[in-house]
Design a protein around this motif. Structure first.
Motif, mmCIF file in Angstrom:
data_model
loop_
_atom_site.group_PDB
_atom_site.id
_atom_site.type_symbol
_atom_site.label_atom_id
_atom_site.label_comp_id
_atom_site.label_asym_id
_atom_site.label_seq_id
_atom_site.Cartn_x
_atom_site.Cartn_y
_atom_site.Cartn_z
ATOM 1 N N UNK A 255 0.764 -1.332 -0.500
ATOM 2 C CA UNK A 255 -0.005 0.154 -0.186
ATOM 3 C C UNK A 255 1.136 1.130 -0.063
ATOM 4 N N UNK A 256 2.129 1.091 0.232
ATOM 5 C CA UNK A 256 3.028 2.599 -0.066
ATOM 6 C C UNK A 256 3.372 2.762 -1.346
ATOM 7 N N UNK A 257 3.877 4.244 -2.090
ATOM 8 C CA UNK A 257 3.367 4.674 -3.450
ATOM 9 C C UNK A 257 4.391 5.176 -3.128
ATOM 10 N N UNK A 258 5.453 4.812 -4.356
ATOM 11 C CA UNK A 258 6.587 5.368 -4.684
ATOM 12 C C UNK A 258 6.334 6.714 -5.658
ATOM 13 N N UNK A 259 7.059 7.259 -6.086
ATOM 14 C CA UNK A 259 6.611 8.937 -6.543
ATOM 15 C C UNK A 259 8.435 8.864 -7.256
ATOM 16 N N UNK A 260 8.910 8.889 -8.708
ATOM 17 C CA UNK A 260 9.605 9.615 -9.429
ATOM 18 C C UNK A 260 9.816 11.098 -10.264
ATOM 19 N N UNK A 261 10.416 11.936 -10.219
ATOM 20 C CA UNK A 261 10.587 13.206 -10.436
ATOM 21 C C UNK A 261 11.540 13.229 -11.542
ATOM 22 N N UNK A 262 11.507 13.812 -12.561
ATOM 23 C CA UNK A 262 12.142 13.689 -14.122
ATOM 24 C C UNK A 262 12.634 14.708 -14.072
ATOM 25 N N UNK A 263 14.066 14.977 -14.303
ATOM 26 C CA UNK A 263 14.593 15.944 -15.414
ATOM 27 C C UNK A 263 15.291 15.988 -16.430
ATOM 28 N N UNK A 264 14.940 15.637 -17.743
ATOM 29 C CA UNK A 264 15.247 15.863 -18.579
ATOM 30 C C UNK A 264 15.891 16.772 -19.562
ATOM 31 N N UNK A 265 15.715 17.876 -19.077
ATOM 32 C CA UNK A 265 16.382 18.964 -20.081
ATOM 33 C C UNK A 265 17.895 18.962 -19.573
ATOM 34 N N UNK A 266 18.935 20.150 -20.583
ATOM 35 C CA UNK A 266 20.146 20.636 -19.665
ATOM 36 C C UNK A 266 20.483 21.353 -18.490
ATOM 37 N N UNK A 267 18.891 21.887 -17.768
ATOM 38 C CA UNK A 267 19.731 22.134 -16.961
ATOM 39 C C UNK A 267 18.440 22.531 -15.966
ATOM 40 N N UNK A 268 19.208 22.907 -14.412
ATOM 41 C CA UNK A 268 18.454 22.845 -12.781
ATOM 42 C C UNK A 268 17.488 22.714 -13.499
#
Length: 472
Positions: free
Chosen positions: A410-423
């Motif tokens: 029942x726990x959740x996993x979330x991932x935020x990705x940044x594919x750009x070349x900048x912060x």
């Protein structure tokens, strides 16, 4: 045998192949199929493998001009790798080493099936692995003939020669010649028995993972980078072949990895009959180019439908899930990435998508990057059978850089990705993911608890990510 086709012809593909805008994605065409057998339970309880592959070594040898019988991986080299995997990767769940193409695949007994990978006996190699608590995976294809054409097909009155193209079989490209491979025509008498013998052969060797390549070449004889590369045995012959493969693989308890398929009919045949399916171009030189940059945001109507891992996992995310076909993003070579942020993204993406982590780095090239493969907090996703989904499966949509899913507890996993070349700053309200209320947050790369929230926010470095576990 294996060739790095797309690295050498990438520019030609871009010029000759149709591409799409960011939202109107091009999926493979649909074809009518005959009634096909049902293979029950083929996906039940299956998890993506964690393993080491010889790919990087062989690829770099080929790039250096070594090929054919001049390329080998000796018994001493295998001993070094097996010991290294057993000591460094096995404690974290990596339980297999696997061959690949490139090196000669030889049949040296009366069975006609592959017995040696270069100078090394597969029987001996399987025994070496077993002694260290590891499994052996083999790169081979039950539609390839390695032995003499005079070899009898056990249980029939046929020989291997009776299974090959005879000039009468209906094919898509009758003026073409098959390159590199001698193919079994699946609709010939004896073909099903030949395929069954293939899997029985490997079961007796102690092999329970087969990685089978160049399937698109069999289906229509076409290659997006090379044009016509073979006769093309047609959609029905291809479907029957995969059905026979699935039946025998299930019978002998062998996991099947399907490589280079066109995935026509929304991967109808592959998703039905394979445990795992490649959804992206070859790793080649690896690095960020393979993970995110190559032909970013483009899709095609034939293999490979996407050129980089991120697009491939996004594009095909709708066909996978628990107890469904596993998506394979090909090998990782962490020594080829420029930053630790990229390495975290490469491993996180595989596990968020429920895919395998296939280590291609060698003991001599891994450097200080082993810890990225052995993050046990992240690897728990694979142990659970977790398969995440992107918030959007449209290429180029910013929501495709948000992935999420639930564990069996029942726990959740979330991932935020940044594919750009900048912060880049990234934020998502958990309610958009169907997760209501406040949740405790634990960062799986920083190994740190971060309090409670109903909105996940982070400042991500270029090519970076943040992966968190949400618990009550």
């Amino acid at each position: 045998m294996k060739r790095t086709i797309f690295m050498l012809t990438g520019l030609m593909m871009i010029l000759l192949s149709a591409c799409t805008n960011d939202i109107e994605m091009r999926y493979p065409p649909k074809y009518e199929l005959p009634e096909l057998p049902v293979v029950e339970g083929i996906h039940d309880g299956q998890k993506a493998p964690l393993y080491w592959s010889i790919y990087e070594y062989a690829y770099e040898q080929e790039q250096a001009g070594v090929s054919g019988s001049d390329m080998d991986f000796t018994a001493a080299q295998w001993d070094e790798v097996i010991n290294w995997v057993a000591e460094n990767l096995k404690p974290h769940g990596y339980d297999m080493v696997c061959t690949d193409g490139f090196i000669p695949m030889l049949a040296q007994d009366g069975s006609g099936y592959m017995t040696h990978y270069g100078s090394v006996s597969l029987k001996d190699l399987a025994a070496k692995c077993k002694a260290k608590g590891l499994r052996l995976g083999v790169y081979d294809n039950p539609l390839w003939i390695h032995g003499p054409l005079s070899t009898p097909v056990e249980g029939t009155s046929c020989t291997f020669g009776d299974l090959v193209y005879d000039g009468k079989t209906k094919v898509l490209n009758p003026a073409a010649q098959d390159q590199w491979f001698t193919w079994v025509v699946s609709e010939k008498e004896g073909a099903q028995e030949y395929i069954d013998g293939f899997f029985r052969h490997y079961k007796e060797l102690g092999v329970d993972f087969i990685r089978m390549d160049f399937l698109s070449w069999y289906e229509d004889g076409k290659d997006r980078g090379m044009g016509t590369v073979g006769r093309g045995y047609g959609r029905e012959a291809y479907a029957h072949a995969l059905a026979y493969i699935a039946q025998s693989a299930k019978k002998y308890g062998i996991f099947t990895s399907l490589v280079m398929p066109h995935l026509n009919n929304d991967a109808e045949v592959e998703a039905r009959y394979g445990n795992m399916v490649r959804i992206v171009a070859d790793t080649g030189g690896g690095g960020w180019w393979h993970t995110s940059a190559q032909d970013k945001g483009r899709s095609y109507t034939s293999w490979p439908n996407c050129m980089n891992q991120f697009d491939g996992f996004t594009y095909w995310s709708h066909i996978t899930g628990r107890d469904k076909v596993i998506l394979d993003g090909d090998f990782l070579r962490l020594n080829r990435y420029e930053t630790d942020a990229e390495r975290q993204t490469a491993v996180s993406l595989q596990l968020m998508a429920g895919g395998p982590v296939a280590v291609a780095d060698q003991p001599s090239t891994i450097g200080g990057n082993l810890s990225f493969y052995t993050n046990d907090e992240l690897l728990q996703l694979r142990r659970d059978g977790f398969v995440g989904q992107p918030l959007s499966n449209k290429l180029g949509d910013g929501d495709s850089e948000v992935w999420f899913g639930s564990l069996s507890n029942g726990n959740h996993v979330v991932a935020l990705f940044n594919r750009s070349d900048q912060q880049q700053a990234s934020s998502i309200a958990l309610s958009r993911l169907g997760i209501s209320g406040e949740w405790k947050v634990r960062d799986l790369w920083q190994h740190a608890d971060e309090g409670t929230t109903s909105t996940l926010s982070a400042t991500l470095p270029a090519h970076g990510c943040k992966v968190v576990m949400l618990t009550r």
